[in-house]
Design a protein around this motif. Sequence first.
Motif, PDB file in Angstrom:
ATOM      1  N   ALA A  61      96.830 -28.725  43.964  1.00  0.00           N
ATOM      2  CA  ALA A  61      96.452 -27.932  45.139  1.00  0.00           C
ATOM      3  C   ALA A  61      95.198 -28.556  45.722  1.00  0.00           C
ATOM      4  N   SER A  62      95.104 -28.543  47.093  1.00  0.00           N
ATOM      5  CA  SER A  62      93.974 -29.201  47.723  1.00  0.00           C
ATOM      6  C   SER A  62      93.752 -28.634  49.116  1.00  0.00           C
ATOM      7  N   SER A  63      92.521 -28.681  49.544  1.00  0.00           N
ATOM      8  CA  SER A  63      92.212 -28.298  50.923  1.00  0.00           C
ATOM      9  C   SER A  63      92.618 -29.395  51.884  1.00  0.00           C
ATOM     10  N   SER A  64      92.941 -30.600  51.364  1.00  0.00           N
ATOM     11  CA  SER A  64      93.447 -31.722  52.170  1.00  0.00           C
ATOM     12  C   SER A  64      94.790 -32.131  51.597  1.00  0.00           C
ATOM     13  N   PRO A  65      95.896 -31.854  52.274  1.00  0.00           N
ATOM     14  CA  PRO A  65      97.231 -32.102  51.714  1.00  0.00           C
ATOM     15  C   PRO A  65      97.486 -33.554  51.335  1.00  0.00           C
ATOM     16  N   GLU A  66      96.785 -34.510  51.926  1.00  0.00           N
ATOM     17  CA  GLU A  66      97.084 -35.918  51.671  1.00  0.00           C
ATOM     18  C   GLU A  66      96.737 -36.366  50.253  1.00  0.00           C
ATOM     19  N   VAL A  67      95.979 -35.592  49.508  1.00  0.00           N
ATOM     20  CA  VAL A  67      95.618 -36.015  48.153  1.00  0.00           C
ATOM     21  C   VAL A  67      96.472 -35.316  47.094  1.00  0.00           C
ATOM     22  N   LEU A  68      97.473 -34.521  47.498  1.00  0.00           N
ATOM     23  CA  LEU A  68      98.351 -33.878  46.512  1.00  0.00           C
ATOM     24  C   LEU A  68      99.106 -34.946  45.723  1.00  0.00           C
ATOM     25  N   LEU A 117      83.211 -26.165  54.635  1.00  0.00           N
ATOM     26  CA  LEU A 117      83.143 -27.623  54.759  1.00  0.00           C
ATOM     27  C   LEU A 117      83.182 -28.327  53.410  1.00  0.00           C
ATOM     28  N   ALA A 118      83.607 -27.642  52.372  1.00  0.00           N
ATOM     29  CA  ALA A 118      83.690 -28.226  51.034  1.00  0.00           C
ATOM     30  C   ALA A 118      85.106 -28.707  50.769  1.00  0.00           C
ATOM     31  N   GLY A 119      85.205 -29.878  50.147  1.00  0.00           N
ATOM     32  CA  GLY A 119      86.509 -30.367  49.715  1.00  0.00           C
ATOM     33  C   GLY A 119      86.860 -29.751  48.364  1.00  0.00           C
ATOM     34  N   ILE A 120      88.049 -29.097  48.258  1.00  0.00           N
ATOM     35  CA  ILE A 120      88.434 -28.385  47.036  1.00  0.00           C
ATOM     36  C   ILE A 120      89.764 -28.944  46.555  1.00  0.00           C
ATOM     37  N   ARG A 121      89.809 -29.293  45.269  1.00  0.00           N
ATOM     38  CA  ARG A 121      91.049 -29.801  44.667  1.00  0.00           C
ATOM     39  C   ARG A 121      91.232 -29.106  43.325  1.00  0.00           C
ATOM     40  N   VAL A 122      92.502 -28.734  43.061  1.00  0.00           N
ATOM     41  CA  VAL A 122      92.846 -28.115  41.783  1.00  0.00           C
ATOM     42  C   VAL A 122      93.755 -29.090  41.045  1.00  0.00           C
ATOM     43  N   VAL A 129     103.732 -25.053  41.318  1.00  0.00           N
ATOM     44  CA  VAL A 129     104.149 -23.821  42.002  1.00  0.00           C
ATOM     45  C   VAL A 129     102.922 -22.962  42.309  1.00  0.00           C
ATOM     46  N   ALA A 130     102.033 -22.840  41.309  1.00  0.00           N
ATOM     47  CA  ALA A 130     100.828 -22.035  41.534  1.00  0.00           C
ATOM     48  C   ALA A 130      99.940 -22.684  42.585  1.00  0.00           C
ATOM     49  N   GLY A 131      99.875 -24.030  42.567  1.00  0.00           N
ATOM     50  CA  GLY A 131      99.050 -24.723  43.540  1.00  0.00           C
ATOM     51  C   GLY A 131      99.582 -24.586  44.947  1.00  0.00           C
ATOM     52  N   ALA A 132     100.890 -24.598  45.078  1.00  0.00           N
ATOM     53  CA  ALA A 132     101.465 -24.456  46.411  1.00  0.00           C
ATOM     54  C   ALA A 132     101.071 -23.122  47.036  1.00  0.00           C
ATOM     55  N   ARG A 133     100.969 -22.082  46.205  1.00  0.00           N
ATOM     56  CA  ARG A 133     100.557 -20.785  46.738  1.00  0.00           C
ATOM     57  C   ARG A 133      99.060 -20.781  47.110  1.00  0.00           C
ATOM     58  N   LEU A 134      98.287 -21.718  46.524  1.00  0.00           N
ATOM     59  CA  LEU A 134      96.848 -21.768  46.790  1.00  0.00           C
ATOM     60  C   LEU A 134      96.477 -22.597  48.017  1.00  0.00           C
ATOM     61  N   ASN A 135      97.351 -23.520  48.395  1.00  0.00           N
ATOM     62  CA  ASN A 135      96.987 -24.466  49.453  1.00  0.00           C
ATOM     63  C   ASN A 135      96.517 -23.802  50.747  1.00  0.00           C
ATOM     64  N   PRO A 136      97.228 -22.801  51.281  1.00  0.00           N
ATOM     65  CA  PRO A 136      96.739 -22.165  52.517  1.00  0.00           C
ATOM     66  C   PRO A 136      95.336 -21.570  52.339  1.00  0.00           C
ATOM     67  N   LEU A 137      95.096 -20.961  51.175  1.00  0.00           N
ATOM     68  CA  LEU A 137      93.781 -20.370  50.932  1.00  0.00           C
ATOM     69  C   LEU A 137      92.696 -21.449  50.909  1.00  0.00           C
ATOM     70  N   LEU A 138      92.960 -22.574  50.250  1.00  0.00           N
ATOM     71  CA  LEU A 138      91.953 -23.633  50.150  1.00  0.00           C
ATOM     72  C   LEU A 138      91.641 -24.247  51.506  1.00  0.00           C
ATOM     73  N   GLU A 139      92.683 -24.367  52.350  1.00  0.00           N
ATOM     74  CA  GLU A 139      92.444 -24.921  53.681  1.00  0.00           C
ATOM     75  C   GLU A 139      91.547 -23.995  54.504  1.00  0.00           C
ATOM     76  N   GLN A 140      91.762 -22.697  54.384  1.00  0.00           N
ATOM     77  CA  GLN A 140      90.916 -21.746  55.111  1.00  0.00           C
ATOM     78  C   GLN A 140      89.465 -21.779  54.571  1.00  0.00           C
ATOM     79  N   VAL A 141      89.323 -21.882  53.239  1.00  0.00           N
ATOM     80  CA  VAL A 141      87.980 -21.943  52.665  1.00  0.00           C
ATOM     81  C   VAL A 141      87.257 -23.207  53.127  1.00  0.00           C
ATOM     82  N   ARG A 142      87.965 -24.324  53.172  1.00  0.00           N
ATOM     83  CA  ARG A 142      87.323 -25.567  53.608  1.00  0.00           C
ATOM     84  C   ARG A 142      86.872 -25.476  55.051  1.00  0.00           C
ATOM     85  N   ALA A 143      87.690 -24.815  55.910  1.00  0.00           N
ATOM     86  CA  ALA A 143      87.310 -24.675  57.305  1.00  0.00           C
ATOM     87  C   ALA A 143      86.011 -23.885  57.450  1.00  0.00           C
ATOM     88  N   ALA A 144      85.763 -22.962  56.524  1.00  0.00           N
ATOM     89  CA  ALA A 144      84.546 -22.132  56.616  1.00  0.00           C
ATOM     90  C   ALA A 144      83.351 -22.761  55.903  1.00  0.00           C
TER      91      ALA A 144
END
Length: 549
Positions: free
Chosen positions: A161-168, A147-152, A130-145
Amino acid sequence: MASAIGSPSPSPRARPRLWMVFAAVGVAGFMLTLAGLSFVRVYDNQLIRQTETELIAQGAVVAEVFHEQLRGDVDAEHYGRVRISRWPFPVPDDKRLRPILPSLKASDVPLPPDETPAQSPVPGEPRALVAGARLNPLLEQVRAATLAGIRVVDSEGVVVASSSPEVLGVSLADRAEVQRALRGEPTSVLRRRYAEPEDTPLASLSRDTGIRVSVALPVLHGERVWGAVVLARTPMTFAKAMYADRWNLTATGLVLLGAVALMSLAAGALVGRPVRALVKQTRAIAASAPSGFEPVARPVVAELAELSEALAGMATALRDRNQYIRSFAANVSHEFKTPLASIQGAVELLRDSADVMSPEQRARFLSNVDADARRLTRLVQRLLELARADSMTATPAQVELAPLLEGLATRARAEGVAHVQVAAVPAGLQLSLPAEVLDDVLWQLITNARQHGGESVRVDLAVETDGPGPVRVVVRDNGRGISEANRARIFDAFFTTARERGGTGLGLTISQSMLRAFGAALELLPAKETSPGAAFAVVAVPTQMIQRR
């Protein structure tokens, strides 16, 4: 006459040796190469640590956000797992501070690639999801700025939670950095990077590297580990940094190229200019120009200075030798011309008028021919002796003075040459001369005294020493002495005042040459008002002094 061929200048300037110049160039090249390699390595380390630092900063923020998302939904004292690893970095006195320092180096061995495994999604911890789902939009925006891959991941290593949804839902628990992070230890590693289809040599410099920086930070609540944040990014490389700053580097390279060219010209001047000056000096020597007899003004390098001085000394010695040979040849020609002309005239008279001459006249002419022939024979003999003296090679030898001087006195009395007296000689005193050389020279001086002083002449032999310096063997007679006009020419070849008595004028010249070969000398001593006659001294080094050297 030059003192010595190639002798150094009286007060030589301090100049670098030629090997020093080449050694300095070699060391400079080595140091520049080493500095360049060191710079590349240090710069690579700096680029990797810069990327690591950026990922640590991003991960610390994401970990704190994830911690805040979970804190209101879980039992803080029992959620997650117990931290079992010590904090790997120094902790300040202020316990609220928990620094995370970059630690990666370009020389670290990279781990295998962080390829996402093909596996079925693993259900994560519900509250973490649940906490990760709230983080996903933020991580995607951070990755766009960034270029780092972020996974929680949760406390079991499952991606929530991930900046790339395919690895959830993928489990990263088998990765070394994730395992250490879940034990409560921040970890940074280098991982190899798999080439991607779009990677081409010139298509994307941002992907032009074979490694990725991976950072795993624990999400901590006191001594509990609630999960971890895993970040990965390709670092900037030296080649990419150079490409990005290519125009400035090109300008700098041109400046450095100019500096190296100037240094090369300067190094060439250090050797090239003096060498050209030496070539000019040798040509001047060949042309007998005055400039060839002077060393190069500014040779810079010590070896070239020595070579230039040697050439100047050699040229001076050859010039003096040439002048000596010319003068000697003229003297020989003059000395031979007179008796030959006399012989030729007597022969012509005898041939044309022998029939009308009285026996006394014929005898007188034949006597003149015989005397002139004998004079020519003596001249030839003395010239051969002079040639041997000039070419004499010095060999180590020593002679004891006392027995030699006593032997000369006995010989002179036996042959009726002169009355010779020998002063007291220090016992055991030896000179660094062959016995036959010293004997010949002293006998020449004794016979000269007899020739110029008459039958009643007395010759005194004495030895004078002055401390540790050279020894003088003095030969003094009580004859008429030598006039001031003749003293300046006494050692000139063929100069004699006893020509009518068979003198050739070569005796003193031969003596000088023989002594010079052994580092000794023959000197004419000043005349004394209280002591008439002539005085000569043989100056030589005692054997004891040579041994001390």
